[in-house]
Design an enzyme around this catalytic site. Structure first.
Site, PDB file in Angstrom:
ATOM      1  N   GLY A 240       0.759  -1.240   0.000  1.00  0.00           N
ATOM      2  CA  GLY A 240       0.000   0.000   0.000  1.00  0.00           C
ATOM      3  C   GLY A 240       0.786   1.284   0.000  1.00  0.00           C
ATOM      4  N   GLU A 275       3.909  -7.029   1.372  1.00  0.00           N
ATOM      5  CA  GLU A 275       3.427  -7.243  -0.001  1.00  0.00           C
ATOM      6  C   GLU A 275       3.480  -5.950  -0.807  1.00  0.00           C
ATOM      7  OE1 GLU A 275      -0.543  -8.552   0.845  1.00  0.00           O
ATOM      8  OE2 GLU A 275       0.088 -10.541   1.492  1.00  0.00           O
ATOM      9  N   GLY A 277       3.776  -3.485  -3.870  1.00  0.00           N
ATOM     10  CA  GLY A 277       3.557  -3.578  -5.314  1.00  0.00           C
ATOM     11  C   GLY A 277       3.976  -2.287  -5.997  1.00  0.00           C
ATOM     12  N   ARG A 278       3.118  -1.269  -5.863  1.00  0.00           N
ATOM     13  CA  ARG A 278       3.343   0.007  -6.533  1.00  0.00           C
ATOM     14  C   ARG A 278       4.710   0.615  -6.193  1.00  0.00           C
ATOM     15  NH1 ARG A 278      -1.051   3.364  -7.947  1.00  0.00           N
ATOM     16  NH2 ARG A 278      -2.270   2.099  -6.521  1.00  0.00           N
ATOM     17  N   TYR A 318      -9.304   6.031 -11.820  1.00  0.00           N
ATOM     18  CA  TYR A 318      -9.042   6.645 -10.504  1.00  0.00           C
ATOM     19  C   TYR A 318      -8.779   8.144 -10.589  1.00  0.00           C
ATOM     20  CZ  TYR A 318      -7.440   1.738 -10.040  1.00  0.00           C
ATOM     21  OH  TYR A 318      -7.306   0.376 -10.111  1.00  0.00           O
ATOM     22  N   CYS A 343     -12.974   6.078 -28.524  1.00  0.00           N
ATOM     23  CA  CYS A 343     -14.210   6.846 -28.684  1.00  0.00           C
ATOM     24  C   CYS A 343     -14.978   6.956 -27.382  1.00  0.00           C
ATOM     25  CB  CYS A 343     -15.043   6.223 -29.789  1.00  0.00           C
ATOM     26  SG  CYS A 343     -14.182   6.383 -31.353  1.00  0.00           S
ATOM     27  N   TYR A 372       0.263  -1.062 -12.268  1.00  0.00           N
ATOM     28  CA  TYR A 372      -1.148  -0.940 -12.648  1.00  0.00           C
ATOM     29  C   TYR A 372      -1.288  -0.245 -14.006  1.00  0.00           C
ATOM     30  CZ  TYR A 372      -1.322  -2.224  -7.778  1.00  0.00           C
ATOM     31  OH  TYR A 372      -1.101  -2.873  -6.588  1.00  0.00           O
TER      32      TYR A 372
HETATM   33  C1  LIG Z   1      -2.929  -4.883  -4.277  1.00  0.00           C
HETATM   34  C2  LIG Z   1      -2.424  -5.585  -3.073  1.00  0.00           C
HETATM   35  C3  LIG Z   1      -1.129  -5.336  -2.593  1.00  0.00           C
HETATM   36  C4  LIG Z   1      -0.211  -4.328  -3.218  1.00  0.00           C
HETATM   37  O1  LIG Z   1      -0.639  -3.027  -3.061  1.00  0.00           O
HETATM   38  P1  LIG Z   1       0.331  -1.809  -3.476  1.00  0.00           P
HETATM   39  O2  LIG Z   1      -0.451  -0.621  -3.157  1.00  0.00           O
HETATM   40  O3  LIG Z   1       0.609  -1.950  -4.922  1.00  0.00           O
HETATM   41  O4  LIG Z   1       1.570  -1.941  -2.650  1.00  0.00           O
HETATM   42  C5  LIG Z   1      -0.701  -6.059  -1.507  1.00  0.00           C
HETATM   43  N1  LIG Z   1      -1.496  -6.977  -0.896  1.00  0.00           N
HETATM   44  C6  LIG Z   1      -2.745  -7.243  -1.323  1.00  0.00           C
HETATM   45  C7  LIG Z   1      -3.558  -8.265  -0.631  1.00  0.00           C
HETATM   46  C8  LIG Z   1      -3.252  -6.563  -2.419  1.00  0.00           C
HETATM   47  O5  LIG Z   1      -4.498  -6.799  -2.842  1.00  0.00           O
END
Ligand SMILES: *Cc1c(COP(=O)(O)O)cnc(C)c1O
Length: 424
Positions: A240, A275, A277-278, A318, A343, A372
């Site tokens: 997150g 976890e 990601g971004r 978003y 379009c 994303y």
């Molecule tokens: C989407 C997600 C993440 C990653 O979120 P980021 O904002 O990209 O770091 C981690 N854990 C779970 C369960 C997710 O659904």
């Protein structure tokens, strides 16, 4: 920090001049920097230096390209997956099954079985019934499924509603005040090794306070579960962390985040799982596009580019902001709207924005498109699926092909009865 800089007036990705990629691959195309991915992976790990036992599981959904996964696997990252398709990608990239965490609110029975058969490291349960089904599938196989229970702490992460996941009305996790009772019922099941709890409250977070509040509640739950006789060895703190999309954006740094985590979890005595990601992939990628037309507008001109909402959906989904930068800026500026060819009026990347002056045929990039981005692309308007390129030093390679309309059409059929009607 990232590796997208102008050198001698030309935007480079590491040591590769972007026009060389445009000439070889065409546009639109996503371009990722391996050095930036590695740097982000290390900075995130170093930020958590105060956490003695940790497991880093990159959230594949942010950018699931195989080559990206390989770079991160080589940095010692496992994966957080939300479908069997993502699990197959993690395995194909060479990530050990034990390093894979399976999240997701709608894992099917077939997916749970496939993940058990693959020997993945942890299931994050989203509801009690899922735990019962997983336990039965594992018992049939004579194994115990390692699992945590995802809890919903009911905190407002202060992010966009569509990427907020930790409020009680969201679909994710079990209400935290019901977790202990569920633990009592699930933990005794012979097919389950229910060893901890998990949370993930949302994405693109700019404030550590809601995260700290959520983690604090989880700490209280862990103490409560232990007091009830449960063995808690793992706590999954989710992802997150936000990234800067525009000048002046100041998300918390991985070091600030890590310091908060170390402080809040100091006496937890558990392996902590993360976890991200971004924060790993976001600023490691750009979407390269070519200006098709500069169309006069009533208020401002429309810069019509060859990338569209089907290639980069974040703006339409978003209201996201992506910086738009000319590959070879001439120093002049203009105020313009930026839109794609699809379009829909929703296919607009910016309105009335001050940007580098561009004319038809110029190359430009949307920055911070590594997360994303390509993974959400579609073929809407029968546009080819956007390709992806990885740069590493002075080398680059196409790591996902452009999927042409012909290939998409070849996967479709006209049923016999319609052909017969025409023949008859
Ligand atoms: C989407 C997600 C993440 C990653 O979120 P980021 O904002 O990209 O770091 C981690 N854990 C779970 C369960 C997710 O659904």
């Amino acid at each position: 920090m990232n590796h997208f800089d102008h050198k001698d007036g030309v935007l480079h990705v590491e040591d590769v001049a972007i026009p060389a990629i445009a000439a070889a691959v065409g546009t639109p195309v996503y371009i990722y920097s391996a050095a930036t991915l590695r740097r982000h992976a290390r900075v995130f790990r170093e930020g958590l230096a105060g956490v003695p036992r940790k497991h880093l599981a990159y959230a594949i959904k942010a950018n699931p390209n195989l080559a990206v996964l390989r770079v991160l696997a080589d940095e010692g990252y496992g994966a957080d997956v939300v479908s069997v398709g993502e699990m197959r990608r993690a395995l194909a990239a060479g990530m050990p099954p034990a390093d894979i965490v399976f999240s997701g609110v709608g894992k099917t029975k077939a997916e749970l079985a496939a993940a058990l058969d693959a020997g993945i490291g942890q299931f994050n349960l989203e509801l009690e019934e899922e735990g019962v089904v997983l336990a039965a599938l594992a018992a049939e196989r004579g194994i115990r499924a390692p699992a945590t229970l995802r809890v919903n702490p009911d905190v407002d992460a202060g992010t966009h509603a569509k990427i907020s996941t930790g409020r009680k009305e969201n679909k994710f996790g079990v209400p935290i005040d019901q977790a202990a009772a569920m633990f009592d019922r699930l933990a005794p099941l012979p097919g389950l090794n229910l060893r901890g709890v998990a949370i993930h409250i949302g994405s693109q977070l700019f404030d550590l306070a809601p995260l700290e509040a959520a983690y604090t509640r989880v700490g209280e739950l862990v103490a409560e579960l232990r007091a009830a006789g449960h063995t808690i060895t793992h706590v999954d703190l989710g992802g997150g962390l936000g990234v800067p999309y525009k000048a002046g954006d100041m998300p918390p740094s991985p070091a600030d985040y890590g310091a908060m985590v170390a402080r809040v979890t100091a006496d937890w005595d558990a392996e902590l799982m993360f976890e991200p990601g971004r924060v790993i992939a976001g600023n490691a990628g750009v979407l390269l596009t070519e200006v098709i037309w500069v169309k006069p507008g009533v208020v401002h001109p429309y810069v019509i580019v060859d990338a569209a909402m089907n290639d980069l959906a974040r703006v339409a989904l978003y209201d996201a902001y992506h910086d738009f930068v000319a590959v070879q800026p001439n120093g002049d500026r203009m105020t313009a709207n930026i839109a794609g060819p699809v379009c829909e009026s929703g296919d607009t990347f910016a309105m009335g924005r001050d940007i580098d002056h561009v004319v038809s045929g110029d190359l430009a990039v949307f920055r911070t498109a590594g997360a994303y981005g390509a993974t959400m692309a579609s073929t809407y308007n029968s546009r080819p699926l956007v390709p992806e390129v990885l740069v590493d030093g002075d080398r680059f390679a196409v790591v996902a092909d452009r999927v042409a309309a012909e290939t998409l059409i070849a996967a479709e059929r006209v049923p016999d009865w319609l052909n017969e009607a025409r023949e008859g």
